[in-house]
Design an enzyme around this catalytic site. Structure first.
Site, PDB file in Angstrom:
ATOM      1  N   ARG A  38       0.869  -1.109   0.007  1.00  0.00           N
ATOM      2  CA  ARG A  38      -0.067  -0.123  -0.114  1.00  0.00           C
ATOM      3  C   ARG A  38       0.948   1.227  -0.076  1.00  0.00           C
ATOM      4  O   ARG A  38       0.498   2.372  -0.443  1.00  0.00           O
ATOM      5  CB  ARG A  38      -0.986  -0.133   1.214  1.00  0.00           C
ATOM      6  CG  ARG A  38      -2.148  -0.936   0.973  1.00  0.00           C
ATOM      7  CD  ARG A  38      -3.250  -1.107   2.109  1.00  0.00           C
ATOM      8  NE  ARG A  38      -4.410  -1.755   1.546  1.00  0.00           N
ATOM      9  CZ  ARG A  38      -5.424  -2.069   2.385  1.00  0.00           C
ATOM     10  NH1 ARG A  38      -5.192  -1.726   3.853  1.00  0.00           N
ATOM     11  NH2 ARG A  38      -6.613  -2.513   1.861  1.00  0.00           N
ATOM     12  N   LYS A 199     -18.256 -18.338   2.834  1.00  0.00           N
ATOM     13  CA  LYS A 199     -19.838 -18.322   3.041  1.00  0.00           C
ATOM     14  C   LYS A 199     -20.454 -17.535   2.026  1.00  0.00           C
ATOM     15  O   LYS A 199     -20.075 -16.559   1.398  1.00  0.00           O
ATOM     16  CB  LYS A 199     -19.930 -17.591   4.564  1.00  0.00           C
ATOM     17  CG  LYS A 199     -19.234 -18.341   5.461  1.00  0.00           C
ATOM     18  CD  LYS A 199     -19.363 -17.524   6.800  1.00  0.00           C
ATOM     19  CE  LYS A 199     -19.152 -18.031   8.009  1.00  0.00           C
ATOM     20  NZ  LYS A 199     -18.963 -17.518   9.189  1.00  0.00           N
ATOM     21  N   GLY A 356      -9.217  -9.670   0.123  1.00  0.00           N
ATOM     22  CA  GLY A 356      -7.954 -10.080   0.801  1.00  0.00           C
ATOM     23  C   GLY A 356      -7.468 -11.351   0.467  1.00  0.00           C
ATOM     24  O   GLY A 356      -6.476 -11.552   0.003  1.00  0.00           O
ATOM     25  N   GLY A 379     -12.875  -4.787   1.670  1.00  0.00           N
ATOM     26  CA  GLY A 379     -14.221  -4.656   1.940  1.00  0.00           C
ATOM     27  C   GLY A 379     -14.726  -3.490   0.488  1.00  0.00           C
ATOM     28  O   GLY A 379     -15.776  -3.584   0.177  1.00  0.00           O
TER      29      GLY A 379
HETATM   30  C1  3PG Z   1      -8.872  -1.907   4.788  1.00  0.00           C
HETATM   31  O1  3PG Z   1      -7.595  -2.354   5.266  1.00  0.00           O
HETATM   32  O2  3PG Z   1      -9.669  -2.751   4.297  1.00  0.00           O
HETATM   33  C2  3PG Z   1      -9.332  -0.317   4.691  1.00  0.00           C
HETATM   34  O3  3PG Z   1      -8.104   0.454   5.032  1.00  0.00           O
HETATM   35  C3  3PG Z   1     -10.466  -0.324   5.597  1.00  0.00           C
HETATM   36  O4  3PG Z   1     -10.331  -0.459   6.838  1.00  0.00           O
HETATM   37  P1  3PG Z   1     -11.598  -0.515   7.726  1.00  0.00           P
HETATM   38  O5  3PG Z   1     -12.079  -1.805   7.426  1.00  0.00           O
HETATM   39  O6  3PG Z   1     -10.819  -0.498   9.342  1.00  0.00           O
HETATM   40  O7  3PG Z   1     -12.292   0.505   7.669  1.00  0.00           O
END
Ligand code: 3PG
Ligand code: MG
Length: 398
Positions: A38, A199, A356, A379
């Site tokens: 990142r 899931k 991820g 996310g």
């Molecule tokens: C992540 O690492 O997926 C993003 O930086 C978002 O982090 P968070 O889920 O704590 O908002």
């Protein structure tokens, strides 16, 4: 795609202060950054702003300190690896707003880079508090968001401040949005999706959105067990969300109505237990024993998936096909990933992946470089696949 302003639209940044939202929520152990992906992702935007003569002020969050000043969640450890990466010193301010930040900013010259302390040390960040967003906006002349992976959060640093300053997408954000648009916005057809992972329950919205957009959708991983179970296959001792049968059948029906062909496993790899020494066997769907656990896609399933890739122009992939962390149950995922990578490298397939686990699986297969695009977002990538508008992206729209 909704259009957004990029740094190419920004004129006259010389001597201006640019507040740049980056995602430095990096893996850290004992105060050391253990993966700088990142940090590297942010470098092109920082370099570009420096070339334009701006003063670069980086803002980011780390962990979830919930408005408390948690020393272990300071962004200070990022300074050294980032300085090394940029080949120049990066300054640090021990607060992201107020006097500490303002004093450091006042000292900056054109091309200097300053990192501000964790945004989430202030409650106003996650609350998207207008007063806090105003304090951030006061620090700079323009705002740049280069953190796609945090764009699903409607926080002060991703949304509130973007509405208070001239706002632009950074280079990494731009590349990400363009790649995602090529995969799901206006893709070359036919489009094949692969959705795996444990899931169904966490990916219902995603599956429902995808069946309306794809020509074919392959289901893998633990969630495929739930689909097989919903269709009356005896899955023995496999992990599955047996209570999600109705949901799985709804998705099967939605796919039929939308004309999206679902590719469920044709055969599976099983073992009595999840361990590298376990004896693995291939089973047809009507030969799964009471104590068998399904741990990977079978060879016929993988062959059919590879043929589907051959006939597709675009692939969008989220989630592994099996328990890739425990070989030999990585075989299906690795073989499918290598085939996709080979086609992408030859220019025959636009292959986009994210999430991820998916990145870890593609790294394990050694194919990240050959994919057309691999998103580092977790996310945010999922919410984008669900068809949701990401607040951090919406705030940049021109
Ligand atoms: C992540 O690492 O997926 C993003 O930086 C978002 O982090 P968070 O889920 O704590 O908002
Ligand atoms: Mg997260």
């Amino acid at each position: 795609m909704t259009s957004f302003r990029t740094l190419d639209d920004a004129t006259d940044l010389g001597g201006k202060t640019a507040l740049v939202r980056v995602d430095f929520n990096v893996p850290m152990e004992d105060g050391r950054v253990t993966d700088d992906t990142r940090l590297r992702a942010a470098a092109p935007t920082i370099e570009k702003l420096r070339e334009l003569g701006a003063k670069v002020v980086l803002i980011a969050h780390f962990g979830r300190p919930k408005g408390e000043r948690v020393p272990a969640m300071s962004l200070r450890p990022v300074v050294e690896p980032l300085s090394r990466l940029l080949g120049r010193p990066v300054r640090f301010a021990y607060d992201c707003v107020g006097q500490k930040a303002e004093r450091e900013i006042a000292d900056l010259r054109r091309g200097d880079v300053l990192l501000l302390e964790n945004l989430r040390f202030h409650k106003g960040e996650e609350a998207n508090d207008p007063a806090f967003a105003g304090e951030l906006a006061r620090l700079a002349d323009v705002y740049v968001n280069d953190a796609f992976s945090a764009a699903h959060r409607a926080h002060a640093s991703t949304e509130g401040v973007a509405l208070r300053l001239p706002a632009y997408a950074g280079e990494s954000m731009r590349r990400e949005l363009e790649a995602l648009d090529r995969a799901l916005g206006e893709p070359q057809k036919p489009v094949l999706g692969i959705v795996g992972g444990a899931k169904v329950s966490t990916k219902i919205d995603l599956l429902k959105n995808l069946v309306g957009k794809l020509d074919q959708l392959a289901i893998g991983g633990g969630m495929a067990n739930t689909f097989l179970f919903a269709q009356g296959v005896d899955i023995g001792g496999s992990l599955a969300e047996r209570e999600m049968g109705d949901t799985a059948r709804e998705i099967i029906e939605a796919a039929r109505v939308a004309g999206c062909e679902l590719l469920l496993p044709l055969d599976v790899v099983v073992a009595r237990e999840l361990s590298p020494d376990a004896e693995a066997g291939v089973r047809a769907l009507d030969r799964i024993g009471a104590e068998d656990k399904i741990l990977d896609a079978g060879p016929e399933t993988v062959e059919r998936l590879k043929r589907a890739m051959d006939l597709s122009k675009t692939l969008i992939w989220n989630g592994p096909l099996g328990v890739f962390e425990v070989p030999p149950f990585d075989k299906g995922t690795v073989e499918a990933a290598r085939h996709a990578a080979k086609l992408a490298k030859a220019g025959k397939l636009v292959a986009v992946a994210g999430g991820g686990d998916t990145v870890a699986a593609l790294n394990h297969a050694g194919v990240v470089e050959d994919f057309t695009f691999v998103s580092t977002a977790g996310g945010a990538f999922l919410e984008w696949m669900e068809g949701k508008t990401l607040p951090g992206v919406a705030a940049l729209s021109a």
